[in-house]
Design a protein around this motif. Structure first.
Motif, PDB file in Angstrom:
ATOM      1  N   THR A  94     -82.772   1.222 -62.096  1.00 36.43           N
ATOM      2  CA  THR A  94     -81.729   1.439 -61.097  1.00 36.43           C
ATOM      3  C   THR A  94     -81.364   2.914 -61.009  1.00 36.43           C
ATOM      4  N   MET A  95     -81.245   3.574 -62.160  1.00 39.57           N
ATOM      5  CA  MET A  95     -80.912   5.000 -62.161  1.00 39.57           C
ATOM      6  C   MET A  95     -82.020   5.829 -61.510  1.00 39.57           C
ATOM      7  N   ASN A  96     -83.273   5.473 -61.772  1.00 40.79           N
ATOM      8  CA  ASN A  96     -84.387   6.201 -61.152  1.00 40.79           C
ATOM      9  C   ASN A  96     -84.315   6.120 -59.630  1.00 40.79           C
ATOM     10  N   ALA A  97     -84.092   4.924 -59.108  1.00 39.43           N
ATOM     11  CA  ALA A  97     -83.992   4.757 -57.656  1.00 39.43           C
ATOM     12  C   ALA A  97     -82.758   5.456 -57.102  1.00 39.43           C
ATOM     13  N   PHE A  98     -81.639   5.374 -57.819  1.00 41.64           N
ATOM     14  CA  PHE A  98     -80.381   5.981 -57.363  1.00 41.64           C
ATOM     15  C   PHE A  98     -80.516   7.497 -57.234  1.00 41.64           C
ATOM     16  N   GLU A  99     -81.096   8.139 -58.244  1.00 42.97           N
ATOM     17  CA  GLU A  99     -81.195   9.598 -58.240  1.00 42.97           C
ATOM     18  C   GLU A  99     -82.291  10.099 -57.300  1.00 42.97           C
ATOM     19  N   THR A 100     -83.379   9.351 -57.190  1.00 39.45           N
ATOM     20  CA  THR A 100     -84.530   9.843 -56.446  1.00 39.45           C
ATOM     21  C   THR A 100     -84.398   9.625 -54.949  1.00 39.45           C
ATOM     22  N   LEU A 101     -83.794   8.522 -54.531  1.00 37.29           N
ATOM     23  CA  LEU A 101     -83.734   8.178 -53.110  1.00 37.29           C
ATOM     24  C   LEU A 101     -82.421   8.589 -52.444  1.00 37.29           C
ATOM     25  N   GLY A 141     -76.676  -3.126 -41.271  1.00 35.17           N
ATOM     26  CA  GLY A 141     -76.828  -1.707 -41.552  1.00 35.17           C
ATOM     27  C   GLY A 141     -76.649  -1.325 -43.009  1.00 35.17           C
ATOM     28  N   PHE A 142     -76.564  -2.315 -43.910  1.00 36.09           N
ATOM     29  CA  PHE A 142     -76.497  -2.009 -45.342  1.00 36.09           C
ATOM     30  C   PHE A 142     -77.214  -3.122 -46.093  1.00 36.09           C
ATOM     31  N   ALA A 143     -77.569  -2.817 -47.326  1.00 35.87           N
ATOM     32  CA  ALA A 143     -78.326  -3.775 -48.137  1.00 35.87           C
ATOM     33  C   ALA A 143     -77.901  -3.656 -49.587  1.00 35.87           C
ATOM     34  N   PHE A 144     -78.146  -4.713 -50.359  1.00 34.83           N
ATOM     35  CA  PHE A 144     -77.908  -4.740 -51.802  1.00 34.83           C
ATOM     36  C   PHE A 144     -79.261  -4.877 -52.496  1.00 34.83           C
ATOM     37  N   VAL A 145     -79.507  -4.001 -53.470  1.00 35.63           N
ATOM     38  CA  VAL A 145     -80.754  -4.039 -54.235  1.00 35.63           C
ATOM     39  C   VAL A 145     -80.393  -4.132 -55.710  1.00 35.63           C
ATOM     40  N   GLU A 146     -80.951  -5.110 -56.391  1.00 34.93           N
ATOM     41  CA  GLU A 146     -80.688  -5.310 -57.818  1.00 34.93           C
ATOM     42  C   GLU A 146     -82.001  -5.225 -58.587  1.00 34.93           C
ATOM     43  N   PHE A 147     -82.022  -4.350 -59.600  1.00 32.67           N
ATOM     44  CA  PHE A 147     -83.204  -4.169 -60.432  1.00 32.67           C
ATOM     45  C   PHE A 147     -83.043  -4.960 -61.732  1.00 32.67           C
ATOM     46  N   VAL A 148     -84.130  -4.989 -62.485  1.00 39.19           N
ATOM     47  CA  VAL A 148     -84.109  -5.719 -63.755  1.00 39.19           C
ATOM     48  C   VAL A 148     -83.394  -4.921 -64.832  1.00 39.19           C
TER      49      VAL A 148
END
Length: 538
Positions: free
Chosen positions: A427-434, A415-422
């Protein structure tokens, strides 16, 4: 706090003098319940049991509607998401919800994310503070008593409908309804009117859906309506003055309804001056003649256009007086065009006119926010979601370096996942938008993960833990208990004496290799203690 303390205070203090007056204390009565809560209290068990589950649930929700937080603030109906995207891109709703055309869950999640981003931008432009969305414990947020958030509204809703609906219960100040039709804000002039409207309209049917109401946080508006209007008028005056100085005769128009044509623009803007030409930017319809919505049109509107006036004074007047004018249900955004009206280069002109604003917003975003790491943890992941779907969803915002979806022994993920960007910016774009996006109906909860917890580190920690467990198990397996209650370790007989200390059957005059080490003694004590407890219990 306790009822017995209240009874004692009433008995001891009633009739006592206080500052020259005698106190007279009477027991208070509970405030009478109103609305759905009163209806539920008056029902007996038989009447309540005769209600349908749907009706009983509706009454319970109405009774609990005044709680500090019942719904996600930026909650959007999936039907509204599909309607908005279908109208925006001139496609049929069934094409968006087609399960055979790619991944429908990811497609709907990305569409919802786009609408939420546009809604945030609209609210900020209208003086709304979005700081409360960043708080983790929103249940403790102090709530306003005259500003109501209205959610679960159909996409066909217009601002006048909401104003008329809430104005039946008191004087309404501001009503904000973003073009995305996701959430509306209604401000009452009096808190008593707002409370009455909240109590009577919460979970009531509006068109074909129930309204979800929530009290807005305190200090929801950073500016009053008068301040926003004054600033907008000042900005319009500056733009108009700039247009007059440059002698510009062409204005750039955004947020056009896709059904608005050139004739409508000419009719609308000739109030400001003589219009030489009006142009709506269009693109080729790839589904022309193939059936479906707008299949009869060879060209489709792109949502923006240009109006050229005969004089610069006409363009300046339009910028000054017609900013935000309503045309076919859409409020237009006007600015000076950087080039003359040319249909062939309309797309490039649009990019030129909007690039400055985009760069400014990007610079502000980059400077005001800083990613803590390149890795995030995504909680509340639906169990039917797959790594491919998560990679497709988060890959929209940057290049994914690693994505891990931990699983249980039965193969089902946890029920949880880890996502790592380059990069941190991705990372900030995904964090704020999703942060308010739903996947398969479940809201994704995103938080920062520790940057040092890479896949190799986690594997190393797991291997070390397994090695430690193996060593303990091997050492425990080397000790056995015989019939006499003697713990045997590595062919040496160790027995507990009456004082609880271990003694060897061999002569222990020397402390050489024949002695048992400390760890062996501790294990011997443990095993013999367990054997003694089991024998005594039997």
């Amino acid at each position: 706090m306790f009822p017995e303390h209240a009874v004692q205070a009433c008995a001891e203090l009633d009739g006592t003098p206080f500052q020259g007056r005698l106190l007279h204390i009477l027991p208070a009565r509970a405030a009478p319940k109103t609305g759905a809560a009163a209806v539920l209290d008056e029902m007996d068990d038989d009447t309540r049991g005769s209600l349908t589950y749907k009706k009983r649930k509706e009454l319970e929700r109405q009774a609990d509607a005044d709680k500090s937080e019942s719904w996600n603030t930026l909650f959007i109906r999936s039907d509204t998401v599909a309607d908005a995207i279908a109208e925006r891109y001139s496609v049929k709703k069934r094409d968006i919800l087609d399960k055979d055309a790619g991944n429908m869950a990811v497609r709907m999640a990305l569409a919802e994310t786009q609408l939420i981003s546009e809604t945030k931008k609209f609210l900020e432009d209208n003086g709304v503070s979005l700081d409360f969305l960043k708080r983790k414990k929103r249940a403790d947020t102090k709530r306003s008593r005259n500003v109501i958030l209205v959610k679960n509204i159909p996409y066909s809703t217009v601002e006048d409908e909401l104003r008329r609906l809430f104005a039946q219960h008191g004087n309404v100040g501001r009503v904000l309804l973003p073009p995305t039709k996701t959430v509306a804000v209604v401000e009452f002039l009096e808190s008593s009117d707002a409370k009455k409207a909240f109590r009577r309209l919460a979970y009531t049917k509006f068109k074909h859906v129930p309204l979800y109401l929530e009290w807005a946080p305190k200090k929801f508006f950073t500016k009053t309506a008068a301040e926003i209007s004054k600033e907008q008028a000042k900005a319009n005056e500056q733009v108009a003055s700039e247009a007059a100085e440059r002698g510009a005769t062409t204005i750039f128009i955004k947020n056009l309804n896709f059904d608005t044509d050139e004739a409508t623009l000419v009719k609308t803007f000739r109030k400001a001056g003589k219009v030489v030409e009006a142009t709506v930017a269009r693109k080729k319809n790839m589904k022309f003649g193939k059936g479906g919505r707008d299949s009869h049109k060879k060209m489709l509107s792109m949502g923006y256009g240009f109006v050229q006036f005969e004089t610069a004074a006409g363009a300046a007047k339009a910028l000054r007086t017609m900013q935000g004018v309503d045309v076919d249900g859409y409020k237009l955004s006007l600015k000076i065009s950087t080039r003359e009206t040319q249909p062939k280069t309309a797309a490039s002109a649009s990019e030129s006119d909007s690039s400055n604003d985009t760069k400014k917003r990007k610079r502000v975003s980059d400077s005001s926010n800083e990613a803590k790491s390149t890795k995030i943890i995504v909680k509340n992941v639906p169990f039917q979601a797959t790594p491919k779907e998560l990679r497709e969803l988060f890959g929209t915002f940057g290049q994914i370096k690693a994505l891990r979806l931990p699983r249980k022994f039965d193969g089902q993920h946890r029920g949880f996942a880890f996502v790592e960007f380059v990069t941190k910016q991705e990372t900030m774009n995904a964090f704020e938008t999703l942060s308010h996006t739903h996947l398969y109906g479940r809201r994704l909860v995103i938080d920062w993960a520790k940057a040092d917890d890479s896949l190799d580190d986690i594997r190393a920690k797991a291997a070390a833990a397994v090695a430690r467990e193996s060593d303990v198990a091997a050492q425990a397996a080397s000790i056995s208990v015989d019939a006499d209650g003697v713990a045997v370790h590595r062919s040496k007989r160790v027995k507990l004496n009456s004082s609880g200390n271990s003694s060897s059957k061999k002569n222990k005059k020397s402390s050489g290799h024949g002695d048992v080490d400390d760890s062996s003694q501790s294990f011997a004590k443990l095993m013999n203690a367990q054997s003694s407890s089991s024998s005594s219990s039997s």
